[in-house]
Design a protein around this motif. Structure first.
Motif, PDB file in Angstrom:
ATOM      1  N   SER A 169     -63.847  -6.714  47.581  1.00 45.37           N
ATOM      2  CA  SER A 169     -63.383  -8.073  47.863  1.00 45.37           C
ATOM      3  C   SER A 169     -63.881  -9.020  46.780  1.00 45.37           C
ATOM      4  O   SER A 169     -64.968  -8.844  46.221  1.00 45.37           O
ATOM      5  CB  SER A 169     -63.884  -8.549  49.233  1.00 45.37           C
ATOM      6  OG  SER A 169     -65.303  -8.630  49.242  1.00 45.37           O
ATOM      7  N   LEU A 170     -63.061 -10.016  46.485  1.00 38.61           N
ATOM      8  CA  LEU A 170     -63.395 -11.056  45.512  1.00 38.61           C
ATOM      9  C   LEU A 170     -63.045 -12.400  46.127  1.00 38.61           C
ATOM     10  O   LEU A 170     -61.967 -12.563  46.704  1.00 38.61           O
ATOM     11  CB  LEU A 170     -62.617 -10.850  44.219  1.00 38.61           C
ATOM     12  CG  LEU A 170     -62.708 -11.980  43.174  1.00 38.61           C
ATOM     13  CD1 LEU A 170     -64.122 -12.049  42.594  1.00 38.61           C
ATOM     14  CD2 LEU A 170     -61.678 -11.782  42.072  1.00 38.61           C
ATOM     15  N   SER A 171     -63.961 -13.366  46.009  1.00 32.69           N
ATOM     16  CA  SER A 171     -63.716 -14.688  46.574  1.00 32.69           C
ATOM     17  C   SER A 171     -64.192 -15.754  45.596  1.00 32.69           C
ATOM     18  O   SER A 171     -65.305 -15.669  45.060  1.00 32.69           O
ATOM     19  CB  SER A 171     -64.447 -14.848  47.915  1.00 32.69           C
ATOM     20  OG  SER A 171     -64.238 -16.131  48.454  1.00 32.69           O
ATOM     21  N   LEU A 172     -63.328 -16.760  45.366  1.00 30.81           N
ATOM     22  CA  LEU A 172     -63.651 -17.888  44.499  1.00 30.81           C
ATOM     23  C   LEU A 172     -63.366 -19.176  45.268  1.00 30.81           C
ATOM     24  O   LEU A 172     -62.311 -19.299  45.905  1.00 30.81           O
ATOM     25  CB  LEU A 172     -62.802 -17.862  43.216  1.00 30.81           C
ATOM     26  CG  LEU A 172     -62.873 -16.595  42.369  1.00 30.81           C
ATOM     27  CD1 LEU A 172     -61.853 -16.662  41.237  1.00 30.81           C
ATOM     28  CD2 LEU A 172     -64.274 -16.393  41.804  1.00 30.81           C
ATOM     29  N   GLN A 173     -64.299 -20.134  45.197  1.00 28.01           N
ATOM     30  CA  GLN A 173     -64.116 -21.403  45.898  1.00 28.01           C
ATOM     31  C   GLN A 173     -64.585 -22.543  45.013  1.00 28.01           C
ATOM     32  O   GLN A 173     -65.541 -22.405  44.236  1.00 28.01           O
ATOM     33  CB  GLN A 173     -64.892 -21.417  47.213  1.00 28.01           C
ATOM     34  CG  GLN A 173     -64.396 -20.442  48.255  1.00 28.01           C
ATOM     35  CD  GLN A 173     -65.119 -20.591  49.579  1.00 28.01           C
ATOM     36  OE1 GLN A 173     -65.894 -21.528  49.774  1.00 28.01           O
ATOM     37  NE2 GLN A 173     -64.873 -19.666  50.484  1.00 28.01           N
ATOM     38  N   TYR A 174     -63.898 -23.688  45.158  1.00 34.17           N
ATOM     39  CA  TYR A 174     -64.289 -24.892  44.420  1.00 34.17           C
ATOM     40  C   TYR A 174     -64.039 -26.105  45.303  1.00 34.17           C
ATOM     41  O   TYR A 174     -63.015 -26.180  45.996  1.00 34.17           O
ATOM     42  CB  TYR A 174     -63.493 -25.028  43.122  1.00 34.17           C
ATOM     43  CG  TYR A 174     -63.817 -26.288  42.343  1.00 34.17           C
ATOM     44  CD1 TYR A 174     -64.999 -26.387  41.622  1.00 34.17           C
ATOM     45  CD2 TYR A 174     -62.958 -27.379  42.367  1.00 34.17           C
ATOM     46  CE1 TYR A 174     -65.311 -27.538  40.922  1.00 34.17           C
ATOM     47  CE2 TYR A 174     -63.268 -28.535  41.665  1.00 34.17           C
ATOM     48  CZ  TYR A 174     -64.449 -28.609  40.950  1.00 34.17           C
ATOM     49  OH  TYR A 174     -64.761 -29.757  40.269  1.00 34.17           O
ATOM     50  N   ARG A 175     -64.989 -27.043  45.303  1.00 33.42           N
ATOM     51  CA  ARG A 175     -64.867 -28.242  46.129  1.00 33.42           C
ATOM     52  C   ARG A 175     -65.444 -29.430  45.386  1.00 33.42           C
ATOM     53  O   ARG A 175     -66.481 -29.323  44.730  1.00 33.42           O
ATOM     54  CB  ARG A 175     -65.610 -28.032  47.451  1.00 33.42           C
ATOM     55  CG  ARG A 175     -65.536 -29.218  48.397  1.00 33.42           C
ATOM     56  CD  ARG A 175     -66.113 -28.878  49.760  1.00 33.42           C
ATOM     57  NE  ARG A 175     -67.542 -28.595  49.722  1.00 33.42           N
ATOM     58  CZ  ARG A 175     -68.097 -27.443  50.038  1.00 33.42           C
ATOM     59  NH1 ARG A 175     -67.339 -26.423  50.383  1.00 33.42           N
ATOM     60  NH2 ARG A 175     -69.402 -27.273  49.985  1.00 33.42           N
ATOM     61  N   GLN A 176     -64.775 -30.593  45.497  1.00 33.74           N
ATOM     62  CA  GLN A 176     -65.304 -31.806  44.905  1.00 33.74           C
ATOM     63  C   GLN A 176     -64.700 -33.029  45.587  1.00 33.74           C
ATOM     64  O   GLN A 176     -63.659 -32.945  46.256  1.00 33.74           O
ATOM     65  CB  GLN A 176     -65.027 -31.875  43.405  1.00 33.74           C
ATOM     66  CG  GLN A 176     -63.596 -32.240  43.025  1.00 33.74           C
ATOM     67  CD  GLN A 176     -63.494 -32.619  41.559  1.00 33.74           C
ATOM     68  OE1 GLN A 176     -63.954 -31.895  40.687  1.00 33.74           O
ATOM     69  NE2 GLN A 176     -62.882 -33.752  41.295  1.00 33.74           N
ATOM     70  N   LEU A 177     -65.371 -34.164  45.436  1.00 31.41           N
ATOM     71  CA  LEU A 177     -64.864 -35.406  45.978  1.00 31.41           C
ATOM     72  C   LEU A 177     -63.655 -35.864  45.178  1.00 31.41           C
ATOM     73  O   LEU A 177     -63.651 -35.807  43.939  1.00 31.41           O
ATOM     74  CB  LEU A 177     -65.946 -36.487  45.935  1.00 31.41           C
ATOM     75  CG  LEU A 177     -67.130 -36.333  46.901  1.00 31.41           C
ATOM     76  CD1 LEU A 177     -68.109 -37.487  46.727  1.00 31.41           C
ATOM     77  CD2 LEU A 177     -66.646 -36.274  48.343  1.00 31.41           C
TER      78      LEU A 177
END
Length: 417
Positions: free
Chosen positions: A326-334
Protein backbone atom coordinates in the motif's frame (compact mmCIF):
# COMPACT_ATOMS: atom_id res chain seq x y z
CA UNK A 1 14.67 29.28 25.88
CA UNK A 2 11.22 28.23 24.72
CA UNK A 3 8.04 29.60 26.27
CA UNK A 4 6.82 27.69 29.33
CA UNK A 5 4.63 24.77 28.43
CA UNK A 6 1.51 25.88 30.30
CA UNK A 7 0.46 27.43 26.97
CA UNK A 8 -0.36 23.85 25.97
CA UNK A 9 -1.94 22.86 29.29
CA UNK A 10 -5.72 22.40 29.58
CA UNK A 11 -5.85 24.51 32.76
CA UNK A 12 -4.50 27.56 30.97
CA UNK A 13 -7.16 30.01 29.80
CA UNK A 14 -5.08 33.17 30.07
CA UNK A 15 -2.26 32.24 27.69
CA UNK A 16 -2.78 35.15 25.24
CA UNK A 17 -2.48 37.66 28.10
CA UNK A 18 0.56 36.02 29.65
CA UNK A 19 2.94 35.59 26.72
CA UNK A 20 5.03 38.68 27.42
CA UNK A 21 5.17 37.91 31.12
CA UNK A 22 6.23 34.35 30.38
CA UNK A 23 9.18 35.58 28.36
CA UNK A 24 10.30 37.72 31.30
CA UNK A 25 9.79 34.83 33.71
CA UNK A 26 11.84 32.46 31.57
CA UNK A 27 14.70 34.94 31.31
CA UNK A 28 14.97 35.23 35.08
CA UNK A 29 15.73 31.51 35.25
CA UNK A 30 19.18 32.09 33.77
CA UNK A 31 20.96 30.11 31.08
CA UNK A 32 22.21 26.59 31.58
CA UNK A 33 25.78 25.70 30.85
CA UNK A 34 26.47 25.35 27.13
CA UNK A 35 27.23 21.62 27.30
CA UNK A 36 23.83 20.79 28.87
CA UNK A 37 21.57 23.40 27.26
CA UNK A 38 20.57 21.29 24.27
CA UNK A 39 19.83 18.24 26.42
CA UNK A 40 17.66 20.26 28.81
CA UNK A 41 15.74 21.88 25.98
CA UNK A 42 15.11 18.51 24.28
CA UNK A 43 13.84 17.13 27.58
CA UNK A 44 11.62 20.17 28.10
CA UNK A 45 10.15 19.90 24.59
CA UNK A 46 9.46 16.24 25.32
CA UNK A 47 7.56 17.30 28.46
CA UNK A 48 5.48 19.77 26.46
CA UNK A 49 4.58 17.06 23.95
CA UNK A 50 3.55 14.80 26.82
CA UNK A 51 1.26 17.53 28.18
CA UNK A 52 -0.25 18.15 24.75
CA UNK A 53 -0.90 14.41 24.31
CA UNK A 54 -2.46 14.05 27.76
CA UNK A 55 0.38 11.93 29.19
CA UNK A 56 0.52 13.70 32.55
CA UNK A 57 2.57 11.07 34.37
CA UNK A 58 5.22 11.14 31.63
CA UNK A 59 5.15 14.95 31.67
CA UNK A 60 5.71 14.99 35.45
CA UNK A 61 8.74 12.72 35.14
CA UNK A 62 10.28 14.80 32.33
CA UNK A 63 9.67 18.13 34.12
CA UNK A 64 11.26 16.85 37.33
CA UNK A 65 14.33 15.81 35.34
CA UNK A 66 14.50 19.28 33.72
CA UNK A 67 14.42 20.95 37.14
CA UNK A 68 17.07 18.57 38.48
CA UNK A 69 19.44 19.59 35.66
CA UNK A 70 18.45 23.26 35.53
CA UNK A 71 16.98 24.35 38.90
CA UNK A 72 16.21 27.85 37.60
CA UNK A 73 14.11 26.72 34.63
CA UNK A 74 11.02 28.81 35.45
CA UNK A 75 8.87 27.26 32.74
CA UNK A 76 9.42 23.74 34.05
CA UNK A 77 8.51 24.82 37.60
CA UNK A 78 5.26 26.39 36.45
CA UNK A 79 4.30 23.49 34.19
CA UNK A 80 5.03 20.96 36.93
CA UNK A 81 2.85 22.89 39.38
CA UNK A 82 -0.05 23.02 36.91
CA UNK A 83 0.24 19.32 36.08
CA UNK A 84 0.32 18.44 39.80
CA UNK A 85 -2.78 20.57 40.31
CA UNK A 86 -4.49 18.97 37.32
CA UNK A 87 -3.85 15.54 38.90
CA UNK A 88 -5.49 16.68 42.15
CA UNK A 89 -2.32 16.91 44.25
CA UNK A 90 -3.13 20.23 45.93
CA UNK A 91 -0.42 20.03 48.60
CA UNK A 92 2.39 19.44 46.10
CA UNK A 93 1.00 22.03 43.68
CA UNK A 94 0.81 24.62 46.47
CA UNK A 95 4.41 23.90 47.47
CA UNK A 96 5.49 24.52 43.87
CA UNK A 97 3.37 27.67 43.54
CA UNK A 98 4.99 29.11 46.67
CA UNK A 99 8.47 28.24 45.37
CA UNK A 100 7.72 30.01 42.08
CA UNK A 101 6.51 33.14 43.91
CA UNK A 102 9.59 33.21 46.15
CA UNK A 103 12.29 32.29 43.61
CA UNK A 104 11.18 34.05 40.45
CA UNK A 105 9.08 37.06 41.58
CA UNK A 106 6.55 36.39 38.79
CA UNK A 107 4.75 39.28 37.08
CA UNK A 108 1.02 39.92 37.66
CA UNK A 109 -0.13 37.72 34.75
CA UNK A 110 1.58 34.66 36.23
CA UNK A 111 0.29 35.44 39.70
CA UNK A 112 -3.23 35.63 38.25
CA UNK A 113 -2.79 32.22 36.62
CA UNK A 114 -1.62 30.73 39.92
CA UNK A 115 -4.54 32.35 41.72
CA UNK A 116 -6.98 30.79 39.25
CA UNK A 117 -5.46 27.35 39.81
CA UNK A 118 -5.72 27.80 43.58
CA UNK A 119 -9.32 29.00 43.32
CA UNK A 120 -10.18 25.90 41.34
CA UNK A 121 -9.03 23.81 44.27
CA UNK A 122 -7.04 21.34 42.14
CA UNK A 123 -10.12 19.14 41.92
CA UNK A 124 -8.12 16.37 40.35
CA UNK A 125 -8.06 14.62 37.04
CA UNK A 126 -11.31 14.76 35.12
CA UNK A 127 -11.83 12.74 31.92
CA UNK A 128 -12.38 15.01 28.92
CA UNK A 129 -14.77 13.93 26.19
CA UNK A 130 -14.36 14.91 22.55
CA UNK A 131 -16.99 14.20 19.94
CA UNK A 132 -18.14 15.14 16.46
CA UNK A 133 -21.22 14.54 14.32
CA UNK A 134 -21.44 14.83 10.55
CA UNK A 135 -24.50 14.71 8.27
CA UNK A 136 -24.15 14.81 4.50
CA UNK A 137 -25.73 14.25 1.12
CA UNK A 138 -23.81 12.56 -1.66
CA UNK A 139 -23.84 10.96 -5.08
CA UNK A 140 -22.10 7.76 -6.19
CA UNK A 141 -21.87 6.71 -9.84
CA UNK A 142 -21.19 3.07 -8.93
CA UNK A 143 -22.85 2.15 -5.64
CA UNK A 144 -22.50 -1.61 -6.16
CA UNK A 145 -18.93 -1.56 -7.58
CA UNK A 146 -20.34 -2.87 -10.84
CA UNK A 147 -17.92 -4.15 -13.48
CA UNK A 148 -16.73 -1.94 -16.32
CA UNK A 149 -17.11 -4.87 -18.72
CA UNK A 150 -20.36 -6.79 -19.15
CA UNK A 151 -18.58 -9.93 -20.40
CA UNK A 152 -15.71 -12.18 -19.34
CA UNK A 153 -13.65 -14.13 -21.84
CA UNK A 154 -11.68 -17.05 -20.31
CA UNK A 155 -7.97 -17.22 -21.07
CA UNK A 156 -8.38 -20.69 -22.62
CA UNK A 157 -10.68 -19.30 -25.31
CA UNK A 158 -13.78 -21.09 -24.04
CA UNK A 159 -17.28 -19.75 -23.83
CA UNK A 160 -17.50 -16.28 -22.34
CA UNK A 161 -19.61 -15.15 -19.42
CA UNK A 162 -22.24 -12.41 -19.59
CA UNK A 163 -23.00 -10.52 -16.40
CA UNK A 164 -26.53 -9.83 -15.24
CA UNK A 165 -27.59 -6.15 -15.11
CA UNK A 166 -27.35 -6.14 -11.30
CA UNK A 167 -23.57 -6.63 -11.63
CA UNK A 168 -23.11 -3.56 -13.84
CA UNK A 169 -22.61 -0.03 -12.44
CA UNK A 170 -25.65 1.48 -10.72
CA UNK A 171 -25.75 5.07 -9.53
CA UNK A 172 -27.72 6.59 -6.68
CA UNK A 173 -27.79 9.42 -4.17
CA UNK A 174 -27.42 8.83 -0.46
CA UNK A 175 -27.57 10.36 3.00
CA UNK A 176 -24.51 9.87 5.21
CA UNK A 177 -24.26 10.08 8.99
CA UNK A 178 -21.12 9.69 11.09
CA UNK A 179 -20.30 10.24 14.76
CA UNK A 180 -17.09 9.96 16.79
CA UNK A 181 -16.72 9.95 20.57
CA UNK A 182 -13.39 9.93 22.44
CA UNK A 183 -12.96 9.97 26.23
CA UNK A 184 -9.96 9.88 28.53
CA UNK A 185 -9.73 6.69 30.56
CA UNK A 186 -6.57 7.38 32.58
CA UNK A 187 -4.54 10.49 33.52
CA UNK A 188 -1.66 9.31 31.34
CA UNK A 189 -3.35 9.47 27.96
CA UNK A 190 -5.23 6.18 27.54
CA UNK A 191 -8.44 6.87 25.63
CA UNK A 192 -11.54 4.95 24.66
CA UNK A 193 -13.34 5.70 21.43
CA UNK A 194 -16.51 4.81 19.54
CA UNK A 195 -17.08 5.46 15.84
CA UNK A 196 -20.31 5.13 13.85
CA UNK A 197 -20.81 5.48 10.10
CA UNK A 198 -23.98 5.01 8.12
CA UNK A 199 -25.05 5.45 4.52
CA UNK A 200 -28.64 5.12 3.29
CA UNK A 201 -29.35 5.26 -0.43
CA UNK A 202 -32.42 6.78 -1.99
CA UNK A 203 -33.27 3.68 -4.08
CA UNK A 204 -30.66 0.91 -3.76
CA UNK A 205 -31.32 -0.12 -0.17
CA UNK A 206 -29.58 -3.47 -0.63
CA UNK A 207 -26.35 -1.46 -0.47
CA UNK A 208 -27.19 0.59 2.62
CA UNK A 209 -24.31 0.20 5.07
CA UNK A 210 -23.81 0.84 8.76
CA UNK A 211 -20.72 0.23 10.88
CA UNK A 212 -19.86 0.56 14.56
CA UNK A 213 -16.32 0.39 15.95
CA UNK A 214 -15.05 0.71 19.51
CA UNK A 215 -11.56 0.53 20.92
CA UNK A 216 -8.85 1.61 23.34
CA UNK A 217 -5.79 3.69 22.46
CA UNK A 218 -2.81 3.79 24.86
CA UNK A 219 0.46 5.78 24.62
CA UNK A 220 3.67 4.37 26.07
CA UNK A 221 7.16 5.73 26.67
CA UNK A 222 10.32 3.58 26.71
CA UNK A 223 13.13 6.03 27.46
CA UNK A 224 13.08 8.29 24.36
CA UNK A 225 11.07 5.84 22.25
CA UNK A 226 7.34 6.56 21.89
CA UNK A 227 4.85 3.73 21.37
CA UNK A 228 1.09 3.82 20.84
CA UNK A 229 -1.08 0.70 20.83
CA UNK A 230 -4.70 0.42 19.68
CA UNK A 231 -7.22 -2.41 19.97
CA UNK A 232 -10.46 -2.16 17.97
CA UNK A 233 -13.54 -4.33 17.49
CA UNK A 234 -16.16 -3.57 14.86
CA UNK A 235 -19.34 -4.68 13.15
CA UNK A 236 -20.75 -3.74 9.75
CA UNK A 237 -24.08 -4.35 8.05
CA UNK A 238 -24.94 -4.40 4.36
CA UNK A 239 -28.57 -4.11 3.36
CA UNK A 240 -30.48 -5.37 6.37
CA UNK A 241 -28.02 -8.11 7.39
CA UNK A 242 -24.90 -8.31 9.54
CA UNK A 243 -22.15 -8.42 6.93
CA UNK A 244 -18.81 -8.32 8.71
CA UNK A 245 -17.14 -8.66 12.11
CA UNK A 246 -13.65 -7.30 12.60
CA UNK A 247 -10.94 -7.37 15.26
CA UNK A 248 -7.83 -5.23 14.86
CA UNK A 249 -4.62 -4.75 16.88
CA UNK A 250 -2.22 -1.96 15.92
CA UNK A 251 1.04 -0.46 17.19
CA UNK A 252 2.83 2.75 16.24
CA UNK A 253 6.50 3.22 17.15
CA UNK A 254 8.30 6.58 16.93
CA UNK A 255 12.08 6.22 17.32
CA UNK A 256 14.16 9.21 18.53
CA UNK A 257 15.90 9.88 15.21
CA UNK A 258 17.98 13.05 14.63
CA UNK A 259 15.55 14.53 12.10
CA UNK A 260 14.66 18.19 11.53
CA UNK A 261 11.87 19.47 13.78
CA UNK A 262 9.48 19.55 10.83
CA UNK A 263 9.85 15.80 10.13
CA UNK A 264 8.78 12.71 12.04
CA UNK A 265 9.23 9.06 11.10
CA UNK A 266 6.99 6.37 12.58
CA UNK A 267 6.74 2.62 12.11
CA UNK A 268 3.37 0.86 12.15
CA UNK A 269 2.35 -2.75 12.43
CA UNK A 270 -1.04 -4.36 12.76
CA UNK A 271 -3.14 -7.52 12.51
CA UNK A 272 -6.76 -7.48 11.32
CA UNK A 273 -9.11 -10.46 11.39
CA UNK A 274 -12.27 -10.20 9.27
CA UNK A 275 -15.17 -12.63 9.48
CA UNK A 276 -17.85 -12.31 6.77
CA UNK A 277 -21.31 -13.32 7.93
CA UNK A 278 -23.07 -13.63 4.55
CA UNK A 279 -20.21 -15.00 2.43
CA UNK A 280 -18.84 -18.52 2.72
CA UNK A 281 -15.09 -19.16 2.68
CA UNK A 282 -14.05 -15.51 2.80
CA UNK A 283 -12.64 -15.19 6.33
CA UNK A 284 -9.06 -13.98 6.55
CA UNK A 285 -6.38 -12.39 8.72
CA UNK A 286 -4.24 -9.57 7.34
CA UNK A 287 -0.87 -8.49 8.71
CA UNK A 288 0.68 -5.13 7.84
CA UNK A 289 4.06 -3.47 8.34
CA UNK A 290 4.24 0.19 7.31
CA UNK A 291 6.50 3.21 7.62
CA UNK A 292 5.22 6.79 7.59
CA UNK A 293 7.02 10.10 7.20
CA UNK A 294 5.17 13.28 8.21
CA UNK A 295 6.12 16.91 7.63
CA UNK A 296 4.65 19.94 9.40
CA UNK A 297 5.54 23.55 8.75
CA UNK A 298 3.32 26.45 9.70
CA UNK A 299 -0.12 25.85 8.22
CA UNK A 300 1.01 22.98 6.00
CA UNK A 301 1.03 19.24 6.60
CA UNK A 302 2.13 16.36 4.37
CA UNK A 303 2.63 12.63 4.89
CA UNK A 304 3.78 9.64 2.89
CA UNK A 305 3.55 6.00 3.91
CA UNK A 306 4.39 2.65 2.36
CA UNK A 307 3.43 -0.75 3.71
CA UNK A 308 3.63 -4.47 3.01
CA UNK A 309 0.50 -6.62 3.36
CA UNK A 310 0.01 -10.36 3.88
CA UNK A 311 -3.50 -11.84 3.96
CA UNK A 312 -3.97 -15.42 5.13
CA UNK A 313 -7.19 -17.16 4.09
CA UNK A 314 -8.87 -19.04 6.93
CA UNK A 315 -10.75 -21.41 4.61
CA UNK A 316 -10.97 -22.29 0.91
CA UNK A 317 -11.23 -18.67 -0.15
CA UNK A 318 -11.23 -18.01 -3.93
CA UNK A 319 -7.63 -17.29 -4.86
CA UNK A 320 -6.29 -18.53 -1.50
CA UNK A 321 -3.73 -16.46 0.36
CA UNK A 322 -2.60 -13.13 -1.07
CA UNK A 323 0.05 -10.52 -0.48
CA UNK A 324 0.45 -6.92 -1.58
CA UNK A 325 1.51 -3.41 -0.66
CA UNK A 326 0.00 0.00 0.00
CA UNK A 327 1.06 3.58 -0.73
CA UNK A 328 -0.56 6.68 0.73
CA UNK A 329 0.18 10.38 0.13
CA UNK A 330 -1.60 13.27 1.86
CA UNK A 331 -1.27 17.05 1.82
CA UNK A 332 -3.18 19.68 3.79
CA UNK A 333 -2.92 23.46 4.12
CA UNK A 334 -4.97 26.53 4.95
CA UNK A 335 -6.73 28.12 1.97
CA UNK A 336 -8.16 31.47 2.97
CA UNK A 337 -10.59 30.89 5.81
CA UNK A 338 -10.78 27.14 5.19
CA UNK A 339 -8.55 24.09 4.83
CA UNK A 340 -7.84 22.17 1.63
CA UNK A 341 -6.82 18.50 1.48
CA UNK A 342 -5.49 16.23 -1.24
CA UNK A 343 -4.88 12.51 -0.90
CA UNK A 344 -3.84 9.56 -3.02
CA UNK A 345 -3.96 5.89 -2.04
CA UNK A 346 -2.84 2.83 -3.99
CA UNK A 347 -3.27 -0.75 -2.86
CA UNK A 348 -2.17 -3.89 -4.71
CA UNK A 349 -2.96 -7.57 -4.14
CA UNK A 350 -1.56 -10.72 -5.74
CA UNK A 351 -3.38 -13.99 -5.04
CA UNK A 352 -1.59 -17.30 -4.65
CA UNK A 353 -3.81 -19.50 -6.88
CA UNK A 354 -6.54 -19.46 -9.50
CA UNK A 355 -9.66 -17.61 -8.47
CA UNK A 356 -12.13 -20.41 -9.30
CA UNK A 357 -10.72 -23.46 -11.08
CA UNK A 358 -12.86 -24.62 -13.96
CA UNK A 359 -14.68 -21.32 -14.23
CA UNK A 360 -12.11 -18.52 -13.77
CA UNK A 361 -8.69 -20.11 -14.00
CA UNK A 362 -6.75 -16.87 -13.76
CA UNK A 363 -4.78 -15.88 -10.67
CA UNK A 364 -6.15 -12.55 -9.50
CA UNK A 365 -3.97 -9.42 -9.70
CA UNK A 366 -5.55 -6.27 -8.27
CA UNK A 367 -4.44 -2.63 -8.12
CA UNK A 368 -6.84 -0.05 -6.68
CA UNK A 369 -6.25 3.71 -6.87
CA UNK A 370 -8.17 6.39 -5.00
CA UNK A 371 -7.78 10.15 -5.40
CA UNK A 372 -9.48 12.36 -2.81
CA UNK A 373 -9.93 16.10 -2.51
CA UNK A 374 -11.75 18.02 0.23
CA UNK A 375 -12.31 21.58 1.42
CA UNK A 376 -13.41 22.40 4.96
CA UNK A 377 -14.96 25.81 5.60
CA UNK A 378 -15.65 26.89 9.20
CA UNK A 379 -19.15 28.24 9.83
CA UNK A 380 -18.44 29.07 13.44
CA UNK A 381 -16.47 27.92 16.44
CA UNK A 382 -17.89 24.39 16.35
CA UNK A 383 -19.42 24.02 12.88
CA UNK A 384 -17.83 23.21 9.51
CA UNK A 385 -19.03 22.77 5.96
CA UNK A 386 -17.12 20.04 4.12
CA UNK A 387 -17.07 19.45 0.35
CA UNK A 388 -15.45 16.17 -0.69
CA UNK A 389 -14.79 14.36 -3.97
CA UNK A 390 -13.39 10.85 -4.55
CA UNK A 391 -12.32 9.09 -7.71
CA UNK A 392 -11.71 5.32 -7.57
CA UNK A 393 -10.03 3.16 -10.23
CA UNK A 394 -9.89 -0.57 -9.52
CA UNK A 395 -7.73 -2.30 -12.14
CA UNK A 396 -7.50 -6.10 -12.35
CA UNK A 397 -6.38 -8.76 -14.79
CA UNK A 398 -9.83 -10.38 -14.48
CA UNK A 399 -12.04 -7.97 -16.38
CA UNK A 400 -15.29 -8.55 -14.49
CA UNK A 401 -13.70 -7.28 -11.28
CA UNK A 402 -12.58 -3.96 -12.75
CA UNK A 403 -14.68 -0.97 -11.78
CA UNK A 404 -14.61 2.83 -11.54
CA UNK A 405 -16.50 5.13 -9.21
CA UNK A 406 -16.88 8.86 -8.62
CA UNK A 407 -18.35 10.16 -5.37
CA UNK A 408 -19.33 13.71 -4.43
CA UNK A 409 -20.49 14.67 -0.94
CA UNK A 410 -21.49 17.85 0.91
CA UNK A 411 -21.53 17.60 4.73
CA UNK A 412 -22.23 19.67 7.81
CA UNK A 413 -19.95 18.86 10.74
CA UNK A 414 -20.42 19.68 14.40
CA UNK A 415 -17.44 19.46 16.75
CA UNK A 416 -17.81 18.98 20.50
CA UNK A 417 -15.49 20.52 23.12
Amino acid sequence: MTLPGFLHHPLSKTAPLAICALVLLAVTGGAARAQTADLVQDLYRDALRSIAEGRRDDATDALERVIAQEPLHAGAWLDLALVRCDLGNMAEAERLFQAIEQRFAPPPEIRELIAQARAGGCAGWQPRPLYSVSVGRGLSRNVNQGANSATYQPVDGGDGLVLLPDFLPRRDQYTALSADYIRDLTPNGTQGFVQFQGRRHDRLHDYDSYSLFAGIDTPWRIKRWKLRTTATVGYATLGSQLYQRQLQLQAQLMPPLPLPKTLQLSLHTGVTHVDYQTLDNFRGTTGEVRSQLTWRSGNQYASASFGLLDDKAAEQRPGGNRHGNSLSLQYRQLLGAGTGELGYTRQTWRSASAYAEGLIDETRRQQAHMLRGAFTYPLGKSHNLVVEARRIHNRENISIFQYDDTQLQLSWQWLGP
